[in-house]
Each structure stands twice: as C-alpha cells, then as structure tokens.
Scaffold this active site. Structure first.
Site, PDB file in Angstrom:
ATOM      1  CD  GLU A 195      -3.442   5.867  -8.665  1.00 20.93           C
ATOM      2  OE1 GLU A 195      -2.675   5.340  -7.844  1.00 20.93           O
ATOM      3  OE2 GLU A 195      -4.387   5.265  -9.188  1.00 20.93           O
TER       4      GLU A 195
ATOM      5  CD  GLU B 194      -4.659   3.553 -12.663  1.00 19.38           C
ATOM      6  OE1 GLU B 194      -4.852   2.938 -11.586  1.00 19.38           O
ATOM      7  OE2 GLU B 194      -3.591   4.099 -12.952  1.00 19.38           O
TER       8      GLU B 194
HETATM    9  O1  IFM Z   1      -1.620  -0.951  -9.814  1.00 19.27           O
HETATM   10  C1  IFM Z   1      -2.071   0.285  -9.372  1.00 19.27           C
HETATM   11  C2  IFM Z   1      -1.605   1.380 -10.298  1.00 19.27           C
HETATM   12  O2  IFM Z   1      -0.226   1.426 -10.396  1.00 19.27           O
HETATM   13  C3  IFM Z   1      -2.087   2.722  -9.822  1.00 19.27           C
HETATM   14  N1  IFM Z   1      -3.490   2.712  -9.528  1.00 19.27           N
HETATM   15  C4  IFM Z   1      -4.014   1.640  -8.739  1.00 19.27           C
HETATM   16  C5  IFM Z   1      -3.581   0.303  -9.296  1.00 19.27           C
HETATM   17  C6  IFM Z   1      -4.135  -0.832  -8.442  1.00 19.27           C
HETATM   18  O3  IFM Z   1      -3.655  -0.754  -7.146  1.00 19.27           O
END
Ligand code: IFM
Length: 469
Positions: A202, A385
């Site tokens: 990210e 994710e």
């Molecule tokens: O917990 C985070 C993760 O570290 C990165 N992506 C989003 C998740 C939820 O906020």
C-alpha cells in the site's frame, strides 16, 4: 471498456437487510445455510485462497531483538494512537507462529501472506543484521512449507527503522536504496522458498496517509515531504524488483490499495477526481505505464525531487502480478482551503463497518476491472487484502455476509474476463490496527490480548466449510 464513473449515479443500493446490522444477522443467518449459496467450485480449482497479516501488527516488536521503528515513537507521542497503544506485544506471533500457521492450514487456505520487519532484521536499517530476526523468518517460511501453504511475502509493511526515519525517512531518496539492500539480505535467506513476493504494501499509506494526512507514522502534514515520499516509495518498489530479479527470484508483484472516490455533491466531481488520482491512479499508472497522471503531477510537481523523471523506467519494470487491497470508498468534497490535495470526507452511507467504512462489494469488482485495464489485461491479479472490522465478537455473521458479497464480486469480475487468480482475507486474526489500536477487530480468529488465546470466529468456520466443500 470500463468507464470511470465520477457522476453521482448510485453504483450501490445499500441492502436493507445489511442496514439492520449484526443483531439481525445473529438471528437470521445460519452458517450452514450460507454455504449452500456459495461454493468453492464457484472459483477455479487452482484459485488461491489465503489469509493476510503483517509483521508489526502481530509479531510483538518488543520480542527477539528488533530495533526501534517509527511506529514505536509515533505511538508513544500523545494524540497519535488511541490509548498510546503500540505493537510491542501485539499477538505474540513471534512466539506463537506455529499455532497461527496451523489455523491458516486448518481453515483450508493454500497460501499465507506475511511481511518481514526491516527493524527486526536490520535494527539500524542498514549494516548489522540481527541473526535472531533472520532466523525467525527462515523458520516461519519453513513452517508454511511444512503445512503446504504458499508463502506470499511482502518485504515492507510500514515499520521503518528509527535510524532511517531520523535521516528523513521516505522523504529521503536514500531510504529507497536501503530498502533494496534489505530486500537482498532477506531474499538471500528466504527467497528460495517464497512462492510470490512484493516489495511494499500500500504505497499510498506509506506516502500520502503518513506524510500529508499525518494519520500514520511519521505523522507529517507536509505537501513537500509527502510528494517526495510519493516518488521514493515507488522508486523503492522498482529497485527491489531489480534486486530480486538479479538474485533469480520469480513471481514478483506490486500491491496497491484502492478506494472508490465518490463526489459528495454535484459540485464535488473535481475533488473526487483529485482524490482518485492521488489514491488510485498515481501508483498504479507509474508502475503500469511509467508515467504519473498529468492532473496530479500538475499539483505535486513543484515539490518533486530533482531528476525524478529519470527514475520512471526503474519504477515501471514489468511485474508478474498485481495485488488489489480493497475495503471501501469515500464521499468527498473540497476542503476549506481549496488548495490541491485538500479534500474532505463527508459521512459514509450505511451500511458501514466498525471502521465507519462504507460497505460496497460492487466497487471491488470495479477496481478489478480497472486494474486489468490499466495493465492491458496482461497481468494476473490477486485480491491481496479484503475484510472488515466488526464489533460482533466471535458471532461475526456480519463478516460472513461481507465476505460473501465480496467473493461474489470477485467471481463476477472473473466472469467479465479479469484474470483474477486468488483472494487473501484480511486478516487471519485480530491485531494492531495502527493508530486505531486494538479495538478494530479484523480477524477471522479472535485474540484475547491479555491471555493471547486464539478463538476461531463464525467467519472462520464459514470459510472452512466453504473451502473444504
Ligand atoms: O490493517 C490494515 C493493513 O495493515 C493494511 N491494509 C488495510 C488494513 C485495514 O486497515
């Protein structure tokens, strides 16, 4: 061809039933019944199902000789993190990783997405290696292989060593070079067994969220620092890919997070477009096309580092897959200053998660189509994710419904021709949700942060039934 819709036409009608919330679902849903409407066979046989975590959020940064990182100092500064909570203990995964990997295997997943802590392996960010840290990841990968879990490795998921943060962190070009050194050291040790690897999780969070919005470490609110971070984090991506290819690693990807940018009102179309550009287009277009989007570059160019254009060929090296992290979208309006980047959020439309994040699975499908288009349909895509924070404890029927909707959106993208190859649920277990501390529970497995006891939730059992079906 997919058109990006910046207009107000609703892309999602909140479902009346979801509006009723967890209580309603507790009475209505039965997990066995749920499984009849979704089946493992809805996805190709070789489709990868996994769960995802990250090092600082679960390991216990106080264990095993890790060096200080910028999340330690950020979280000990009042006002940054709720209750000053930090990752020193987290889920004690550093001690309990075998039990945790058993949970991944027993749910029926074939892959586990994890990250490696830079400060654990190189406490000063460069030079001397903490052997215990390197040994830990070596064992972790071995234990994944022993359970037939594909190791999906993220090199950097946000815990920058303090020594590098003191030196300017991501605003300093040198940090990108040092990450490539760390990549080399790590790959020397675990590269022979990882199934897939990505340099950075990210990049928007590493850069904009942390240096312009100030919500994550280092907590800066500075357009110049943010702009440099926006470029250096991508340079780091490219340098790491280059280093890994040189070491013979294969199956290398880039993981971006995406948020649907909705104009709050008819007057907010430009604000939404700008948000979309900073959040969704900047990183993806740099890697896919070797160019920054012109509208966003116009706003950031006065702050870009010298000779930045010379780095674009490093940034745009081909990747073997792209990871999509998707959770939500925002309703946007121009901030009061009216300046570039100053965009305010309006209240989300229900239903929302415990993060107050609007739930809309259609937007996941939209991003899968967008990413496919950006990479000319030539690169396999994974949802790296997706998941929700919920207050519903182990009876998390709301999470089951959330996952079901998003799995269906993924299936629909496949039907429309997207080469989607896998799906990682965030997260295996409740963990440290950064500046929101331990309250926001994203896990399929409940963690008692006093006793460290792990208890699979209803969603874990639902996924298990689905995957073993
Ligand atoms: O917990 C985070 C993760 O570290 C990165 N992506 C989003 C998740 C939820 O906020």
């Amino acid at each position: 061809m997919l058109l990006i819709d910046y207009n107000l036409a609703p892309t999602f009608e909140p479902q009346q039933e979801l509006r009723k919330g967890t209580e309603f679902w507790l009475h209505k849903l039965d997990t066995r019944e749920e499984n009849t409407s979704m089946n493992r066979r809805d996805f190709p046989e070789d489709f990868v199902f996994g769960t995802a975590t990250s090092s600082y959020q679960i390991e216990g940064h106080g264990l095993g000789g890790a060096g200080p990182c910028h999340w330690d100092s950020f979280s000990s500064t009042p006002g940054n993190v709720v209750r000053l909570e930090n990752g020193a203990r987290a889920c004690e995964h550093y001690l309990r990783y075998r039990e945790d990997l058993d949970l991944v295997a027993e749910v029926g997943c074939s892959a586990y997405r994890f990250s490696t802590s830079w400060a654990r392996v190189m406490p000063e960010g460069k030079g001397k290696v903490n052997t215990a840290g390197l040994d830990f990841y070596d064992r972790l990968v071995d234990e994944m292989c022993a359970r037939n879990l594909q190791p999906w490795w993220t090199l950097y998921h946000w815990e920058l060593p303090s020594a590098l943060a003191d030196n300017g962190g991501w605003a300093n070009r040198d940090t990108a070079l040092r990450l490539a050194d760390f990549a080399h050291v790590m790959a020397d040790r675990i590269g022979d067994r990882v199934h897939a690897a990505a340099p950075i999780n990210e990049p928007w969070c590493v850069a904009w969220l942390s240096h312009y919005l100030g919500h994550h470490a280092p907590g800066l609110k500075d357009i110049r620092m943010a702009t440099r971070a926006m470029h250096h984090v991508l340079l780091a991506h490219g340098l790491v890919i280059e280093a890994w290819r040189g070491q013979g690693l294969e199956n290398l990807g880039a993981v971006f997070n995406f948020e649907k940018a909705n104009p709050g009102t008819n007057d907010d179309v430009e604000a939404a477009k700008e948000y979309d550009g900073i959040y969704n287009r900047w990183f993806m277009e740099a890697v896919a096309k070797g160019q920054y989007p012109a509208d966003i570059l116009a706003g950031l160019e006065p702050h870009m580092p010298n000779n930045w254009a010379d780095d674009m060929s490093i940034i745009a090296q081909p990747v073997d897959w792209v990871g999509v992290n998707y959770y939500t979208g925002k309703r946007l309006t121009r901030g009061v200053s009216g300046t570039f980047g100053d965009i305010a959020e309006l209240p989300p439309h229900p239903p929302v998660t415990a993060m107050e994040w609007e739930i809309c699975a259609d937007w996941l499908e939209e991003f899968l189509l967008r990413v496919d288009l950006a990479f000319d349909g030539s690169v396999p895509i994974y949802v790296t994710e997706n998941g929700m924070a919920s207050h519903s404890g182990t009876d998390d029927l709301d999470r089951i419904e959330y996952l079901k909707q998003h799995f269906k959106a993924a299936r629909s993208a496949i039907d429309k021709g997207v080469d989607l190859r896998g799906y990682f649920v965030w997260s295996l277990m409740d963990n440290y949700e950064w500046s929101l501390g331990y309250d926001k529970r994203f896990g399929l497995v409940h963690v008692d942060f006093e006793t460290m006891e792990r208890t699979p939730k209803a969603s874990y059992h639902w996924l298990q039934a689905l995957l073993k079906n």
